[in-house]
Design an enzyme around this catalytic site. Structure first.
Site, PDB file in Angstrom:
ATOM      1  N   HIS A 176     -13.567   6.554  15.137  1.00 51.04           N
ATOM      2  CA  HIS A 176     -12.942   5.606  14.207  1.00 51.04           C
ATOM      3  C   HIS A 176     -11.486   5.923  13.872  1.00 51.04           C
ATOM      4  CE1 HIS A 176     -13.797   8.805  11.371  1.00 51.04           C
ATOM      5  NE2 HIS A 176     -12.956   8.239  10.545  1.00 51.04           N
TER       6      HIS A 176
HETATM    7  C1  UD1 Z   1     -11.362   5.616   6.130  1.00 51.79           C
HETATM    8  C2  UD1 Z   1     -10.606   6.909   5.831  1.00 51.79           C
HETATM    9  C3  UD1 Z   1     -10.990   7.973   6.839  1.00 51.79           C
HETATM   10  C4  UD1 Z   1     -12.470   8.136   6.936  1.00 51.79           C
HETATM   11  C5  UD1 Z   1     -13.087   6.779   7.253  1.00 51.79           C
HETATM   12  C6  UD1 Z   1     -14.577   6.812   7.390  1.00 51.79           C
HETATM   13  C7  UD1 Z   1      -8.347   6.659   4.912  1.00 51.79           C
HETATM   14  C8  UD1 Z   1      -6.922   6.821   5.212  1.00 51.79           C
HETATM   15  N1  UD1 Z   1      -9.172   6.701   5.954  1.00 51.79           N
HETATM   16  O1  UD1 Z   1     -10.897   5.104   7.376  1.00 51.79           O
HETATM   17  O2  UD1 Z   1     -10.415   9.207   6.432  1.00 51.79           O
HETATM   18  O3  UD1 Z   1     -12.788   9.081   7.924  1.00 51.79           O
HETATM   19  O4  UD1 Z   1     -12.737   5.890   6.187  1.00 51.79           O
HETATM   20  O5  UD1 Z   1     -15.060   5.540   7.681  1.00 51.79           O
HETATM   21  O6  UD1 Z   1      -8.724   6.513   3.775  1.00 51.79           O
HETATM   22  N2  UD1 Z   1     -14.010  -2.204   7.154  1.00 51.79           N
HETATM   23  C9  UD1 Z   1     -15.122  -3.000   7.066  1.00 51.79           C
HETATM   24  N3  UD1 Z   1     -16.026  -2.737   6.085  1.00 51.79           N
HETATM   25  C10 UD1 Z   1     -15.872  -1.729   5.196  1.00 51.79           C
HETATM   26  C11 UD1 Z   1     -14.724  -0.926   5.287  1.00 51.79           C
HETATM   27  C12 UD1 Z   1     -13.808  -1.186   6.269  1.00 51.79           C
HETATM   28  O7  UD1 Z   1     -15.311  -3.905   7.850  1.00 51.79           O
HETATM   29  O8  UD1 Z   1     -16.748  -1.541   4.323  1.00 51.79           O
HETATM   30  C13 UD1 Z   1     -13.033  -2.454   8.232  1.00 51.79           C
HETATM   31  C14 UD1 Z   1     -11.866  -3.294   7.818  1.00 51.79           C
HETATM   32  O9  UD1 Z   1     -11.529  -4.098   8.886  1.00 51.79           O
HETATM   33  C15 UD1 Z   1     -10.788  -2.274   7.605  1.00 51.79           C
HETATM   34  C16 UD1 Z   1     -11.125  -1.186   8.612  1.00 51.79           C
HETATM   35  O10 UD1 Z   1     -12.552  -1.204   8.682  1.00 51.79           O
HETATM   36  O11 UD1 Z   1      -9.530  -2.820   7.785  1.00 51.79           O
HETATM   37  C17 UD1 Z   1     -10.650   0.170   8.236  1.00 51.79           C
HETATM   38  O12 UD1 Z   1     -11.070   0.527   6.937  1.00 51.79           O
HETATM   39  P1  UD1 Z   1     -10.177   1.532   6.036  1.00 51.79           P
HETATM   40  O13 UD1 Z   1     -10.818   1.741   4.719  1.00 51.79           O
HETATM   41  O14 UD1 Z   1      -8.753   1.102   6.058  1.00 51.79           O
HETATM   42  O15 UD1 Z   1     -10.160   2.882   6.828  1.00 51.79           O
HETATM   43  P2  UD1 Z   1     -11.195   3.605   7.800  1.00 51.79           P
HETATM   44  O16 UD1 Z   1     -10.712   3.428   9.179  1.00 51.79           O
HETATM   45  O17 UD1 Z   1     -12.605   3.243   7.475  1.00 51.79           O
END
Ligand code: UD1
Length: 360
Positions: free
Chosen positions: A202
């Site tokens: 991820h």
């Molecule tokens: C975040 C953390 C990372 C952690 C990871 C675990 C930061 C900088 N990154 O990254 O350290 O290892 O979580 O998952 O805080 N999305 C969904 N549903 C959700 C959450 C996210 O669909 O419940 C999708 C969205 O499109 C979003 C993308 O995932 O834009 C990324 O989510 P985001 O919270 O920005 O960061 P992670 O990549 O999950």
């Protein structure tokens, strides 16, 4: 006030919340920022780990890192003003950790950072910035391993603020290990114990660019020719696999693709995998304790103790190196469980003892 926001926070908070609730000196407010919000990324962890319903869900959701961090700050500030906590506790290194740390500091409220001091020394990683800044702000820095203490001292943090307490994520792992094993999740995918690989990916650096993701997909397809592969797909990764037209290739190669799994099912699968391939931080620690070979698909790790004292190897991001490392592991025996010092299931109790001072 304990602030959580994203998936890797929840299993760390679970043991801590229990230890805090067992201590009558504390009156806990649990705040969910809503950084993660899907059932499979958030709610299922609250249910499975027995976390109480948060007092507040700030509902910030997804956005650019800057906007997400700012939204948490704006939504958290009124809660801090209204509740006037003696202490704010943050865990790990996600954007919610940094944002809550900043708000607490701006209001002169004592800040405790759990899992302080980890460093990858790679400032292109968003989490590295979150770690450095949160640690610079914190009054109580609770560390999981001696390398973390060294990092903090090198950055000029006063030694009396640093407490080596062990690993809260492992508290939760040890508490739920037997329940997870009993689920036998591998049978749900028609797999035999110790005869499949488990993959998670991820990190933006690995999954946001087409060429890099293609290389990783190629490596997984090579591995799938030798052994069944299970791949629970993070939403960020799924979106990119679809965008770059790679999802079908994985499915056609026979790789078992699933939604993100809950905590117990994932632990169950991990505990009987032959090899785990991952770019996660926490999984490097969990495989060490479970005694499962871990190939980390990164060039660096903020958790070097999992390499020096555990089952983890850094194998980088090229197809050739990943496949070579996989083949090398297959020619080895199973790994043995390893417990670095104070990864003993009691880190949360040690933390609560230390934080008692902070609230008086
Ligand atoms: C975040 C953390 C990372 C952690 C990871 C675990 C930061 C900088 N990154 O990254 O350290 O290892 O979580 O998952 O805080 N999305 C969904 N549903 C959700 C959450 C996210 O669909 O419940 C999708 C969205 O499109 C979003 C993308 O995932 O834009 C990324 O989510 P985001 O919270 O920005 O960061 P992670 O990549 O999950």
């Amino acid at each position: 006030m304990l602030v959580v926001g994203a998936r890797p926070n929840f299993m760390k908070a679970a043991s801590l919340v229990r230890a805090i609730q067992d201590d009558p000196n504390f009156d806990l407010a649990l705040i969910h920022t809503g950084q993660h919000y899907d059932d499979k990324m958030s709610h299922i962890f609250f249910e499975e780990l027995g976390l109480p319903k948060p007092d507040v869900d700030l509902g910030v959701g997804s956005a650019s890192h800057t906007e997400q961090t700012a939204r948490v700050m704006l939504a958290l500030e009124p809660e801090i003003i209204a509740r006037q906590p003696n202490l704010v506790i943050v865990v790990g290194d996600v954007n919610s950790t940094l944002a809550a740390g900043l708000v607490a500091s701006k209001h002169n409220i004592q800040l405790s950072h759990i899992e302080a001091g980890l460093r990858s020394f790679d400032r292109t990683m968003p989490e590295e910035i979150n770690r450095i800044v949160t640690d610079a702000l914190a009054d109580y820095l609770l560390t999981p391993s001696p390398d973390a203490d060294e990092n903090l001292k090198r950055e000029g943090i006063a030694p009396e603020k640093i407490f080596f307490v062990g690993n809260v994520m492992i508290d939760t792992l040890l508490r739920f290990k037997q329940i997870a094993l009993g689920l036998e999740t591998w049978t749900r995918f028609d797999l035999q114990p110790r005869a499949y690989s488990l993959v998670t990916l991820h990190r933006p650096a690995n999954v946001d660019g087409a060429a890099q993701l293609q290389d990783l997909v190629n490596a997984l397809m090579d591995i799938a020719r030798q052994m069944p592969v299970v791949f629970p797909i993070h939403p960020r990764t799924r979106a990119n696999l679809i965008r770059f037209g790679l999802l079908d290739a994985l499915a056609n190669a026979g790789i078992i693709l699933t939604e993100p799994l809950g905590y117990l099912e994932f632990q169950s699968l991990m505990s009987q995998a032959r090899v785990v391939l991952t770019d996660s931080g926490g999984i490097q620690e969990e495989t060490t304790v479970l005694g499962i070979h871990c190939l980390t698909l990164r060039e660096n790790t903020e958790r070097p103790i999992t390499v020096t004292q555990g089952t983890n190897q850094l194998v980088g991001l090229t197809r050739a190196r990943i496949v070579a490392a996989f083949n090398a592991v297959l020619s080895q025996d199973h790994a043995s469980p390893r417990l670095p010092h104070l990864w003993d299931g009691h880190a949360s109790e040690r933390i609560v003892k230390i934080l008692r001072d902070a609230i008086h």
